[in-house]
Design a protein around this motif. Structure first.
Motif, PDB file in Angstrom:
ATOM      1  N   TYR A 170       3.421  20.225  -2.332  1.00  0.00           N
ATOM      2  CA  TYR A 170       2.859  18.655  -2.523  1.00  0.00           C
ATOM      3  C   TYR A 170       2.854  18.060  -1.569  1.00  0.00           C
ATOM      4  O   TYR A 170       3.599  17.030  -0.866  1.00  0.00           O
ATOM      5  N   ASP A 171       1.677  17.072  -1.206  1.00  0.00           N
ATOM      6  CA  ASP A 171       1.961  16.001   0.310  1.00  0.00           C
ATOM      7  C   ASP A 171       1.325  14.505  -0.720  1.00  0.00           C
ATOM      8  O   ASP A 171       0.594  14.542  -0.405  1.00  0.00           O
ATOM      9  N   LEU A 172       2.543  14.184  -0.445  1.00  0.00           N
ATOM     10  CA  LEU A 172       2.805  12.890  -0.845  1.00  0.00           C
ATOM     11  C   LEU A 172       1.844  11.097  -0.273  1.00  0.00           C
ATOM     12  O   LEU A 172       1.461  10.374  -0.474  1.00  0.00           O
ATOM     13  N   CYS A 173       1.903  11.640   1.373  1.00  0.00           N
ATOM     14  CA  CYS A 173       1.111  11.447   2.166  1.00  0.00           C
ATOM     15  C   CYS A 173      -0.486  11.217   2.513  1.00  0.00           C
ATOM     16  O   CYS A 173      -1.014  10.481   2.677  1.00  0.00           O
ATOM     17  N   ALA A 174      -0.773  12.336   1.832  1.00  0.00           N
ATOM     18  CA  ALA A 174      -2.727  13.000   1.861  1.00  0.00           C
ATOM     19  C   ALA A 174      -3.113  11.464   1.443  1.00  0.00           C
ATOM     20  O   ALA A 174      -2.731  11.252   0.182  1.00  0.00           O
ATOM     21  N   PHE A 210       1.770   9.807  -5.574  1.00  0.00           N
ATOM     22  CA  PHE A 210       2.351   9.000  -3.908  1.00  0.00           C
ATOM     23  C   PHE A 210       3.380   7.523  -4.520  1.00  0.00           C
ATOM     24  O   PHE A 210       3.564   7.835  -5.460  1.00  0.00           O
ATOM     25  N   LEU A 211       4.062   7.239  -3.243  1.00  0.00           N
ATOM     26  CA  LEU A 211       5.003   6.124  -3.066  1.00  0.00           C
ATOM     27  C   LEU A 211       4.384   5.595  -2.918  1.00  0.00           C
ATOM     28  O   LEU A 211       3.451   4.804  -2.303  1.00  0.00           O
ATOM     29  N   GLU A 212       4.119   4.055  -3.092  1.00  0.00           N
ATOM     30  CA  GLU A 212       4.058   2.314  -2.704  1.00  0.00           C
ATOM     31  C   GLU A 212       4.645   1.648  -2.982  1.00  0.00           C
ATOM     32  O   GLU A 212       5.493   1.358  -3.664  1.00  0.00           O
ATOM     33  N   ASP A 213       4.429   0.510  -1.635  1.00  0.00           N
ATOM     34  CA  ASP A 213       5.650  -0.700  -1.338  1.00  0.00           C
ATOM     35  C   ASP A 213       4.586  -1.541  -2.650  1.00  0.00           C
ATOM     36  O   ASP A 213       3.196  -1.591  -1.619  1.00  0.00           O
ATOM     37  N   THR A 214       4.883  -2.070  -3.844  1.00  0.00           N
ATOM     38  CA  THR A 214       3.888  -2.793  -4.619  1.00  0.00           C
ATOM     39  C   THR A 214       3.863  -4.357  -4.081  1.00  0.00           C
ATOM     40  O   THR A 214       2.695  -5.218  -4.003  1.00  0.00           O
ATOM     41  N   GLY A 215       4.527  -4.280  -2.548  1.00  0.00           N
ATOM     42  CA  GLY A 215       4.774  -6.233  -2.536  1.00  0.00           C
ATOM     43  C   GLY A 215       5.793  -7.112  -3.605  1.00  0.00           C
ATOM     44  O   GLY A 215       5.775  -7.890  -3.159  1.00  0.00           O
ATOM     45  N   GLU A 216       5.748  -6.591  -5.123  1.00  0.00           N
ATOM     46  CA  GLU A 216       6.463  -7.509  -5.839  1.00  0.00           C
ATOM     47  C   GLU A 216       7.674  -7.568  -5.834  1.00  0.00           C
ATOM     48  O   GLU A 216       8.619  -6.564  -4.451  1.00  0.00           O
ATOM     49  N   ARG A 217       8.583  -8.409  -5.738  1.00  0.00           N
ATOM     50  CA  ARG A 217      10.169  -8.728  -5.089  1.00  0.00           C
ATOM     51  C   ARG A 217      10.668  -8.804  -6.531  1.00  0.00           C
ATOM     52  O   ARG A 217      10.546  -9.037  -7.473  1.00  0.00           O
ATOM     53  N   GLY A 258       0.845  -0.971   0.271  1.00  0.00           N
ATOM     54  CA  GLY A 258      -0.179  -0.325  -0.115  1.00  0.00           C
ATOM     55  C   GLY A 258       0.537   1.226   0.247  1.00  0.00           C
ATOM     56  O   GLY A 258       1.683   1.416  -0.300  1.00  0.00           O
ATOM     57  N   ARG A 259       0.055   2.511   0.713  1.00  0.00           N
ATOM     58  CA  ARG A 259       1.290   3.918  -0.172  1.00  0.00           C
ATOM     59  C   ARG A 259       1.163   3.334   1.356  1.00  0.00           C
ATOM     60  O   ARG A 259       1.843   3.278   2.039  1.00  0.00           O
ATOM     61  N   LEU A 260       2.714   4.348   1.031  1.00  0.00           N
ATOM     62  CA  LEU A 260       3.697   4.781   2.029  1.00  0.00           C
ATOM     63  C   LEU A 260       3.149   5.506   2.519  1.00  0.00           C
ATOM     64  O   LEU A 260       2.660   6.927   2.171  1.00  0.00           O
ATOM     65  N   GLN A 261       2.957   5.569   3.980  1.00  0.00           N
ATOM     66  CA  GLN A 261       2.491   6.433   5.069  1.00  0.00           C
ATOM     67  C   GLN A 261       3.499   7.642   5.461  1.00  0.00           C
ATOM     68  O   GLN A 261       5.286   7.417   5.124  1.00  0.00           O
ATOM     69  N   GLY A 293       7.896  13.214   4.510  1.00  0.00           N
ATOM     70  CA  GLY A 293       6.527  12.956   3.436  1.00  0.00           C
ATOM     71  C   GLY A 293       5.742  14.381   2.303  1.00  0.00           C
ATOM     72  O   GLY A 293       5.049  13.556   1.649  1.00  0.00           O
ATOM     73  N   ILE A 294       6.483  15.195   2.170  1.00  0.00           N
ATOM     74  CA  ILE A 294       6.279  16.215   1.315  1.00  0.00           C
ATOM     75  C   ILE A 294       7.227  16.442   0.285  1.00  0.00           C
ATOM     76  O   ILE A 294       8.954  16.197   0.263  1.00  0.00           O
TER      77      ILE A 294
END
Length: 194
Positions: A143-147, A153-160, A2-5, A71-72
């Motif tokens: 810009y608030d990338l964590c809103a 935004f930034l994301e951890d897709t879980g893909e290796r 999911g999105r990086l907090q 996160g900005i």
DNA sequence: GCAATGATACAG
DNA sequence: TGTATCATTGCT
């Protein structure tokens, strides 16, 4: 997953830099285009004592978002033509950020090809190429990338990703920076990509 | 190897 | 108010 907090970015900058490798940047454009890419190279700039960091002269109009909460997006203009994209790290009041230097497109590649007009290996293998590819300009500074509603935004897709760890090297493009700051190995990149 | 192209920050 | 420098890119 999911999105990086914000808690992800509000940590030591070198930790954030290392953990950003393999994560994704995602942008949902108003045109309906979805763009995403995997981060393969980043660089850390840490505090007012780091003579390669824009915060070396204290707070200025250009660098003020670096002094704010994590996160900005910190986006600045350089060499008269290019925009650079960073993500603010550490706690509110401490100026630090991670510069994105290279990413591998995973979604919206056709759109990125249109914007870049270059062969695939050169689509986003440089900091100013990334901002061109993703349409990142001055409107994204601060810009608030964590809103929760952020369309960038930034994301951890879980893909290796197929990889063999990472390397740390001297930061790029800061040639005349005095020691030890010019020699700190704060450039992180994935190695053994296939 | 180097021109493009203009904001930035410091000196004066 | 002048100017050296710049977290780069793409062409020669």
């Amino acid at each position: 997953m999911g999105r990086l907090q914000r808690s992800f970015f509000g940590r030591p900058t070198l930790t954030v830099a290392r953990e950003l490798l393999g994560k994704s940047i995602v942008k949902l454009e108003s045109s309906g285009d979805l763009l995403s890419a995997t981060i393969v190279e980043v660089e850390a700039y840490i505090g007012e004592t780091d003579l390669a960091c824009h915060a070396r002269h204290g707070r200025t109009q250009r660098n003020q978002v670096m002094f704010g909460p994590p996160g900005i997006a910190y986006v600045y203009f350089i060499y008269g033509m290019y925009w650079m994209f960073n993500i603010v790290t550490e706690h509110d009041g401490f100026p630090a950020a991670v510069l994105l230097r290279s990413v591998l497109p995973t979604e919206g590649i056709e759109k990125i090809r249109q914007r870049r007009g270059r062969p695939d290996p050169e689509l986003s293998n440089g900091p100013a190429k990334i901002t061109q590819a993703f349409g990142i300009g001055p409107a994204y500074n601060g810009y608030d990338l964590c809103a929760p509603s952020a369309d960038f935004f930034l994301e951890d897709t879980g893909e290796r990703l197929q990889m063999n760890g990472y390397e740390t090297l001297i930061r790029v493009g800061i040639g005349s920076t005095p020691e030890p700051w010019g020699e700190m190995t704060w450039n992180y990149r994935l190695s053994g990509l296939t």
